[in-house]
Write an enzyme that holds these catalytic residues in place. Structure first.
Site, PDB file in Angstrom:
ATOM      1  N   THR A 170       0.802  -1.226   0.000  1.00 52.53           N
ATOM      2  CA  THR A 170       0.000   0.000   0.000  1.00 52.53           C
ATOM      3  C   THR A 170       0.833   1.273   0.000  1.00 52.53           C
ATOM      4  OG1 THR A 170      -0.148  -0.136   2.419  1.00 52.53           O
ATOM      5  CG2 THR A 170      -1.947  -1.118   1.143  1.00 52.53           C
ATOM      6  N   ASP A 171       2.127   1.159   0.272  1.00 55.07           N
ATOM      7  CA  ASP A 171       2.997   2.341   0.263  1.00 55.07           C
ATOM      8  C   ASP A 171       4.216   2.080  -0.619  1.00 55.07           C
ATOM      9  OD1 ASP A 171       3.815   4.908   0.866  1.00 55.07           O
ATOM     10  OD2 ASP A 171       4.817   4.327   2.729  1.00 55.07           O
ATOM     11  N   LEU A 172       3.959   1.609  -1.831  1.00 54.02           N
ATOM     12  CA  LEU A 172       5.052   1.323  -2.761  1.00 54.02           C
ATOM     13  C   LEU A 172       5.623   2.638  -3.274  1.00 54.02           C
ATOM     14  CD1 LEU A 172       6.605  -0.947  -4.193  1.00 54.02           C
ATOM     15  CD2 LEU A 172       4.930  -0.803  -6.049  1.00 54.02           C
ATOM     16  N   ASN A 176      11.036   2.840  -0.332  1.00 55.47           N
ATOM     17  CA  ASN A 176      10.854   1.482   0.180  1.00 55.47           C
ATOM     18  C   ASN A 176      11.462   0.414  -0.719  1.00 55.47           C
ATOM     19  OD1 ASN A 176       9.562   2.278   2.519  1.00 55.47           O
ATOM     20  ND2 ASN A 176       7.542   2.287   1.565  1.00 55.47           N
TER      21      ASN A 176
END
EC number: 2.7.1.166
Length: 241
Positions: A170-172, A176
């Site tokens: 959900t936080d690509l 990261n």
């Protein structure tokens, strides 16, 4: 794997035993007194990098969970408790373990903790994960250099492999994705699986990729990173192979 409770705290360790210092392992002050803090990184909070190879077999990253956005200004780190397995740290621990066992390049989960408030309605959370050695995130690298087509191809294939497992990150974003230098080769890793998990269908996969591209475009404006449309074309071509 060992799961246990101490008063209002719940722990899970990737070992078959408990530790006398279970609570202290999730306190930065403990590691500072032991002179085992070897670095840190700023995000919503501070992630501490710890010299723990002699204790856990690997060095670790210690992260406390913080809320973001407007809600985070009102309530920085408390979450409503429903059941243990869906708490932020336990859910991320189990997802990382699943991916790690499948051979996917993610940090090995070492331990997780939640601490309930007095009424048992809310909790705070922490996680210990493996520190990936000799690695930098993409934004740090792209501030000083370009990356070859082979690297973008590797990243595209990595994301496709994750999506084929029906795991939605959900936080690509560019922060990261880590590149680790191993002798003359580079290896890609994915980090930060908070709030991530299995998701059916395919509609979200394009949204996932679009989010990643927006993060690169944001860092072009913010940090002047060296990222081009050709880089993105190489990444997506590998993804769609």
């Amino acid at each position: 794997m060992y799961q246990f409770q101490q008063d209002n705290q719940y722990f899970i360790f990737n070992f078959d035993r408990t530790f006398d210092q279970a609570t202290e392992f999730f306190q930065a002050e403990f590691w500072q007194k032991q002179e085992r803090v070897i670095g840190s990184a700023k995000g919503r909070g501070t992630t501490y990098f710890l010299q723990t190879e002699d204790w856990f077999g690997v060095n670790c990253a210690l992260r406390h969970y913080y809320r973001g956005g407007l809600w985070g200004k009102l309530n920085k780190d408390r979450y409503r408790f429903s059941d243990l397995e869906t708490t932020r740290s336990f859910a991320e621990f189990h997802l990382l373990q699943r991916l790690y066992e499948a051979g996917f390049p993610v940090p090995k989960p070492i331990a997780a903790r939640i601490q309930k408030g007095k009424l048992g309605i809310c909790y705070q959370a922490d996680i210990l994960t493996e520190k990936i050695e000799n690695a930098q995130d993409l934004t740090a690298l792209l501030q000083t250099q370009t990356l070859p087509k082979e690297t973008w191809t590797q990243i595209g294939r990595l994301i496709r492999k994750l999506h084929d497992l029906q795991i939605c990150h959900t936080d690509l974003n560019a922060h990261n994705i880590l590149l680790q230098q191993i002798e003359q080769e580079q290896k890609c890793w994915l980090l930060d699986f908070d709030k991530c998990g299995e998701k059916s269908g395919d509609f979200w996969k394009v949204q996932n990729l679009n989010r990643l591209k927006r993060s690169f475009e944001k860092e072009i404006r913010r940090m002047n990173i060296q990222f081009t449309e050709q880089n993105w074309a190489d990444l997506t071509a590998a993804y769609h192979q």
